[in-house]
Write a protein that holds these residues in place. Structure first.
Motif, PDB file in Angstrom:
ATOM      1  N   VAL B  38     -44.684 -36.188 -86.695  1.00  0.00           N
ATOM      2  CA  VAL B  38     -43.264 -36.549 -86.706  1.00  0.00           C
ATOM      3  C   VAL B  38     -42.394 -35.290 -86.729  1.00  0.00           C
ATOM      4  CG1 VAL B  38     -41.433 -37.738 -87.984  1.00  0.00           C
ATOM      5  CG2 VAL B  38     -43.680 -38.808 -87.736  1.00  0.00           C
ATOM      6  N   CYS B  86     -45.178 -42.727 -88.460  1.00  0.00           N
ATOM      7  CA  CYS B  86     -45.596 -41.928 -87.302  1.00  0.00           C
ATOM      8  C   CYS B  86     -45.721 -42.790 -86.041  1.00  0.00           C
ATOM      9  CB  CYS B  86     -46.941 -41.272 -87.632  1.00  0.00           C
ATOM     10  SG  CYS B  86     -47.519 -40.208 -86.327  1.00  0.00           S
ATOM     11  N   VAL B  89     -42.177 -43.806 -84.720  1.00  0.00           N
ATOM     12  CA  VAL B  89     -41.378 -42.668 -84.244  1.00  0.00           C
ATOM     13  C   VAL B  89     -41.946 -42.153 -82.924  1.00  0.00           C
ATOM     14  CG1 VAL B  89     -40.716 -40.264 -84.762  1.00  0.00           C
ATOM     15  CG2 VAL B  89     -40.587 -42.001 -86.546  1.00  0.00           C
TER      16      VAL B  89
END
Lengths: 79, 113
Positions: B38, B86, B89
């Motif tokens: 990320v 994660c 995103v």
């Protein structure tokens, strides 16, 4: 600690009855899985809400017994 | 129930900063592959963010799980709202949704960050 793919699949199905679940064991250690969960119940929900539904079905194991689940959620075509 | 002190701190962080990443480790030294991923996305998009290391604060770590009903880390917040971990995103970055979310929320990215 680890979890069997079949157990993960069973829990998700029990929590989201119409879901189809595809699971891949990323490292063969029972701790790192990828899963694609498809369900009409996700329709109109944000990704966060969809993932929260799957985590709820896993009854608190996510982040504990199950260290890593690369999760993708989808709504079936035409749902 | 989230301890009031922890809840206040969380809200102060996520409302006081446009973009907040609760992560394992720090942006310079991530201590988990998912957190590092990320951080990588955010730096590629070129958005300023506040990285908070939950490994140093067990109370905050548990508080965040309850506050957002999200069991894992990292957790990315934009303008006080949980965007996701994660998986989400990365998915949003690849589809361009992350960039448009940031633009919609008036968060500077790229050269003008």
């Amino acid at each position: 600690m680890a979890m069997e793919a079949a157990v993960i699949e069973k829990l998700i199905r029990e929590g989201i009855p119409d879901a189809t679940v595809e699971i891949a064991d990323l490292r063969g250690d029972g701790d790192h899985y990828a899963a694609l969960v498809t369900s009409a119940a996700f329709k109109g929900k944000s990704r966060v809400q969809q993932h929260q539904m799957v985590y709820a079905a896993l009854q608190g194991r996510m982040g504990g017994e199950l260290h890593a689940l690369a999760l993708t959620t989808a709504v079936p075509e035409g749902a | 129930m989230v301890d009031q002190n922890v809840k206040d701190r969380i809200e102060q962080d996520i409302k006081g900063n446009d973009v907040v990443l609760y992560m394992k480790g720090t942006p310079v030294f991530p201590q988990c592959g998912f957190s590092a991923a990320v951080v990588q996305v955010l730096s590629t998009v070129g958005v300023k963010f506040k990285g908070i290391n939950i490994l140093e604060d067990p109370g905050l770590r548990q508080g965040l799980k309850d506050y957002s009903n999200w069991p894992t880390f990292p957790q990315l917040y934009v303008k006080g709202e949980l965007v996701g971990g994660c998986d989400i995103v990365r998915e949003m970055y690849e589809s361009g949704e992350l960039q448009s979310l940031l633009a919609d929320k008036g968060v500077a990215t790229g050269a003008n960050a």
